[in-house]
Design a protein around this motif. Sequence first.
Motif, PDB file in Angstrom:
ATOM      1  N   PRO A 147       0.797  -1.236   0.000  1.00  0.00           N
ATOM      2  CA  PRO A 147       0.000   0.000   0.000  1.00  0.00           C
ATOM      3  C   PRO A 147       0.826   1.280   0.000  1.00  0.00           C
ATOM      4  O   PRO A 147       0.490   2.240  -0.706  1.00  0.00           O
ATOM      5  CB  PRO A 147      -0.836  -0.128   1.278  1.00  0.00           C
ATOM      6  CG  PRO A 147      -0.992  -1.600   1.475  1.00  0.00           C
ATOM      7  CD  PRO A 147       0.305  -2.197   1.015  1.00  0.00           C
ATOM      8  N   ALA A 148       1.915   1.323   0.775  1.00  0.00           N
ATOM      9  CA  ALA A 148       2.736   2.536   0.811  1.00  0.00           C
ATOM     10  C   ALA A 148       3.409   2.779  -0.538  1.00  0.00           C
ATOM     11  O   ALA A 148       3.518   3.925  -1.000  1.00  0.00           O
ATOM     12  CB  ALA A 148       3.783   2.431   1.918  1.00  0.00           C
ATOM     13  N   GLU A 196       0.837   4.069  -2.985  1.00  0.00           N
ATOM     14  CA  GLU A 196       0.564   5.489  -2.722  1.00  0.00           C
ATOM     15  C   GLU A 196       1.642   6.373  -3.338  1.00  0.00           C
ATOM     16  O   GLU A 196       1.352   7.410  -3.946  1.00  0.00           O
ATOM     17  CB  GLU A 196       0.491   5.715  -1.212  1.00  0.00           C
ATOM     18  CG  GLU A 196       0.199   7.135  -0.791  1.00  0.00           C
ATOM     19  CD  GLU A 196      -1.269   7.493  -0.847  1.00  0.00           C
ATOM     20  OE1 GLU A 196      -1.589   8.669  -0.648  1.00  0.00           O
ATOM     21  OE2 GLU A 196      -2.091   6.596  -1.101  1.00  0.00           O
ATOM     22  N   HIS A 197       2.892   5.961  -3.195  1.00  0.00           N
ATOM     23  CA  HIS A 197       4.000   6.724  -3.772  1.00  0.00           C
ATOM     24  C   HIS A 197       3.889   6.764  -5.297  1.00  0.00           C
ATOM     25  O   HIS A 197       4.050   7.819  -5.925  1.00  0.00           O
ATOM     26  CB  HIS A 197       5.325   6.093  -3.346  1.00  0.00           C
ATOM     27  CG  HIS A 197       6.516   6.952  -3.637  1.00  0.00           C
ATOM     28  ND1 HIS A 197       7.775   6.660  -3.175  1.00  0.00           N
ATOM     29  CD2 HIS A 197       6.655   8.093  -4.355  1.00  0.00           C
ATOM     30  CE1 HIS A 197       8.627   7.585  -3.593  1.00  0.00           C
ATOM     31  NE2 HIS A 197       7.970   8.455  -4.312  1.00  0.00           N
ATOM     32  N   ALA A 230       3.655  10.007   0.447  1.00  0.00           N
ATOM     33  CA  ALA A 230       2.237   9.730   0.655  1.00  0.00           C
ATOM     34  C   ALA A 230       1.495  11.056   0.626  1.00  0.00           C
ATOM     35  O   ALA A 230       2.024  12.083   1.065  1.00  0.00           O
ATOM     36  CB  ALA A 230       2.001   9.018   1.987  1.00  0.00           C
ATOM     37  N   ARG A 231       0.287  11.053   0.110  1.00  0.00           N
ATOM     38  CA  ARG A 231      -0.454  12.293  -0.083  1.00  0.00           C
ATOM     39  C   ARG A 231      -0.624  13.053   1.229  1.00  0.00           C
ATOM     40  O   ARG A 231      -1.117  12.520   2.219  1.00  0.00           O
ATOM     41  CB  ARG A 231      -1.832  11.990  -0.671  1.00  0.00           C
ATOM     42  CG  ARG A 231      -2.524  13.210  -1.216  1.00  0.00           C
ATOM     43  CD  ARG A 231      -3.837  12.852  -1.853  1.00  0.00           C
ATOM     44  NE  ARG A 231      -4.892  12.709  -0.860  1.00  0.00           N
ATOM     45  CZ  ARG A 231      -6.176  12.546  -1.160  1.00  0.00           C
ATOM     46  NH1 ARG A 231      -6.549  12.466  -2.419  1.00  0.00           N
ATOM     47  NH2 ARG A 231      -7.079  12.431  -0.212  1.00  0.00           N
ATOM     48  N   ASP A 279       4.196  16.579  -4.460  1.00  0.00           N
ATOM     49  CA  ASP A 279       2.813  16.647  -3.979  1.00  0.00           C
ATOM     50  C   ASP A 279       2.456  18.112  -3.719  1.00  0.00           C
ATOM     51  O   ASP A 279       2.215  18.513  -2.596  1.00  0.00           O
ATOM     52  CB  ASP A 279       2.685  15.814  -2.695  1.00  0.00           C
ATOM     53  CG  ASP A 279       1.259  15.721  -2.184  1.00  0.00           C
ATOM     54  OD1 ASP A 279       0.327  15.965  -2.971  1.00  0.00           O
ATOM     55  OD2 ASP A 279       1.080  15.410  -0.990  1.00  0.00           O
ATOM     56  N   ARG A 335      -8.573   3.437  -7.103  1.00  0.00           N
ATOM     57  CA  ARG A 335      -7.528   3.430  -6.076  1.00  0.00           C
ATOM     58  C   ARG A 335      -7.598   2.109  -5.311  1.00  0.00           C
ATOM     59  O   ARG A 335      -8.680   1.682  -4.909  1.00  0.00           O
ATOM     60  CB  ARG A 335      -7.713   4.591  -5.110  1.00  0.00           C
ATOM     61  CG  ARG A 335      -7.160   5.935  -5.568  1.00  0.00           C
ATOM     62  CD  ARG A 335      -7.468   6.308  -6.981  1.00  0.00           C
ATOM     63  NE  ARG A 335      -7.066   7.677  -7.318  1.00  0.00           N
ATOM     64  CZ  ARG A 335      -7.149   8.190  -8.522  1.00  0.00           C
ATOM     65  NH1 ARG A 335      -7.610   7.464  -9.527  1.00  0.00           N
ATOM     66  NH2 ARG A 335      -6.773   9.428  -8.754  1.00  0.00           N
ATOM     67  N   TRP A 388      -9.703   1.119  -1.782  1.00  0.00           N
ATOM     68  CA  TRP A 388     -10.036   2.444  -1.254  1.00  0.00           C
ATOM     69  C   TRP A 388     -11.157   2.381  -0.229  1.00  0.00           C
ATOM     70  O   TRP A 388     -11.072   2.997   0.840  1.00  0.00           O
ATOM     71  CB  TRP A 388     -10.422   3.381  -2.403  1.00  0.00           C
ATOM     72  CG  TRP A 388     -10.642   4.790  -1.959  1.00  0.00           C
ATOM     73  CD1 TRP A 388      -9.692   5.749  -1.760  1.00  0.00           C
ATOM     74  CD2 TRP A 388     -11.897   5.402  -1.635  1.00  0.00           C
ATOM     75  NE1 TRP A 388     -10.272   6.923  -1.338  1.00  0.00           N
ATOM     76  CE2 TRP A 388     -11.630   6.737  -1.249  1.00  0.00           C
ATOM     77  CE3 TRP A 388     -13.214   4.958  -1.630  1.00  0.00           C
ATOM     78  CZ2 TRP A 388     -12.631   7.627  -0.877  1.00  0.00           C
ATOM     79  CZ3 TRP A 388     -14.221   5.843  -1.251  1.00  0.00           C
ATOM     80  CH2 TRP A 388     -13.925   7.163  -0.879  1.00  0.00           C
ATOM     81  N   ARG A 399      -9.802   0.935   2.999  1.00  0.00           N
ATOM     82  CA  ARG A 399      -8.893   1.829   3.720  1.00  0.00           C
ATOM     83  C   ARG A 399      -9.614   3.062   4.256  1.00  0.00           C
ATOM     84  O   ARG A 399      -9.266   3.588   5.308  1.00  0.00           O
ATOM     85  CB  ARG A 399      -7.745   2.259   2.800  1.00  0.00           C
ATOM     86  CG  ARG A 399      -6.785   1.137   2.442  1.00  0.00           C
ATOM     87  CD  ARG A 399      -5.600   1.628   1.626  1.00  0.00           C
ATOM     88  NE  ARG A 399      -5.982   2.057   0.289  1.00  0.00           N
ATOM     89  CZ  ARG A 399      -5.942   3.307  -0.138  1.00  0.00           C
ATOM     90  NH1 ARG A 399      -5.552   4.274   0.681  1.00  0.00           N
ATOM     91  NH2 ARG A 399      -6.286   3.614  -1.378  1.00  0.00           N
ATOM     92  N   THR A 400     -10.629   3.528   3.529  1.00  0.00           N
ATOM     93  CA  THR A 400     -11.293   4.775   3.907  1.00  0.00           C
ATOM     94  C   THR A 400     -12.382   4.563   4.950  1.00  0.00           C
ATOM     95  O   THR A 400     -12.533   5.374   5.872  1.00  0.00           O
ATOM     96  CB  THR A 400     -11.888   5.443   2.652  1.00  0.00           C
ATOM     97  OG1 THR A 400     -10.846   5.642   1.695  1.00  0.00           O
ATOM     98  CG2 THR A 400     -12.513   6.791   3.001  1.00  0.00           C
TER      99      THR A 400
END
Length: 602
Positions: free
Chosen positions: A46-47, A50-51, A185-186, A237, A592, A595, A598-599
Amino acid sequence: MSAAKRGAQPAPWPLSVGALDECLASLRAGADFKTTLEELLLGLDPALAEHLMLLLREGRGAWLPFLRSSGGHALVLGNAFSATAHVLAGAGFRPTLCDPSPERMEFEAARCLALTGVKLDIVECQGTVQLPFETNHFELVVFEGVPHGWRTDWDATLAELVRVCGGELLVVADNRLGYKHSLGARGKYGVPSPLRFCLNVLGGVRGEHTLWGYKKALQGADSASPRAFALYPHSLDFSHIVGLDGIGPKLHIGPMERRNKLKLVGQATGLFPVLTPSFAIIKTEPGLARVPLRIERILRELSEQLDEPLPVADECVATRGNTALVQTAVPGANPEEPEGRWTLHIPLSPQQERQISRHHEVIERLWSPQAELPVPEPLFHGVLAGLSLSCERRLAGFGAPELSGDKACLDRTLDDIAGHFAGLAVGATEVLDEAGFAKHFDERFDLVRRHCGHASTARAILRLRDQTREQVLGLEVPLVLFHADLRSKHIQVDGRGRVLGYLDWGSSLDASLPYTDLLLFLIHEYKQSRDLAMPVAWRSLVEKGPLRPTEKEKLQGYAAALGLDEGYCRALEGCFPIFVAAMAESNWDYSRPRWVHRTFGL
């Protein structure tokens, strides 16, 4: 690819060697790019995913309107995962991509072809001093930093790029004195330790300079002084493009930022250009120096068409949705005067072109001087200076997040939302029988389940669908114009929290179910003001524990105005994640990974 050949090539950073093999094999076999990208992201940590998604953002090309050139040959040197090449292809350039990683270039070439129909030229360069191009070959050269696997240092690479550039050279670079940097990461940033900062003062890790150092490196004997912009908060970012030469867009400082005294002092004392984390610096050859910037040509054309004073770019935002949003103002004019104060939406991806077109269509339908529902006045939608864009009247006030946490202001905002959105009924009703449930619920549940990427989440979605079906089957509800993304950042308010306008209608639906818009606003407000995780904010509202009396009153008043059954409202609260995720999946350019899990913790 053979092990021997792969061993001679750099890994496609940030991915490891071999991580793109299946993805590229699928693309060569004719697989759909969107589906293939989604499968790649699902297979990554996941990390790391994200990158990679930060690198993939078209919004990183939001400097496009500040170029003078508007076509011709363009060279992009950097990590080819960046979307810059296909952003330029969509803006009228013929890009050549240069990267030491053939895998990254093949990936971006497939993406560019899928999104724009343009076939990229790709040139594999291992960082040799001599690039395989003639002197002055390119009208535009974009240097996004020394890519991993490049064997030539920064200064030597820059000198070679100057040689092949016959027009504009744009350098995206980090400031060695930058006070923070992206963590990949955002919205996550790190601050260098005192020791690291002192070492940076003495010399950058990968050849980074200060603003003065970059300008000196780019200053030619016969060229004008390079123009400089901050990419803030960081080049990987960033959300704002800020002019550093006394002209160009300024840094937005709203009520929330004014509480940060250190930031205000730094801005007032001129330290922002010294310590800002990243730059975009543009060197222009003499033959192009008198050509107006693309944004200047756009504003002049709009000024003539609208018969309004000629403004300048006052602020520029690189949105999360991959749009360059430019706010304008007329120099020296009273900010209360509306003429020349515009908001321009310049899409940087095909998906955003569709959303901006939808947004303009809706506000054209809704706007009038006497309208009860306030939206920006639509002014233009079309192509200017080779760029697709829409233009609307810039609203006064500021975004509702600037007043986050102020309960009195929140109450006034919610009061306006409840009243305004109760008036969006379209005059038709829907019986939620089997056909009605399939249309308004099953389609959303199925879409989210297909993309959830998690077996336990898929099972939870099926259980939630069955529960929702039991709650609403047989009810009759009015249909409404559904905004679908009514977060506080899409609401403009005055200093007391009164709504001046509702923004960003690009995801809206003409005849959909009521109530979710208010839920989305309230849940996001809980999340932001209390710094909660989204699952906590959502479940808090569903359980009704933390709702204040005024908030309950406004929700109940909205429901009563539309004649909504209490059981229906409880059902919509329970399946709220599905409505949010379905809106996202319908409008994203790619799904994503995991999502909704995770959300919302489903």
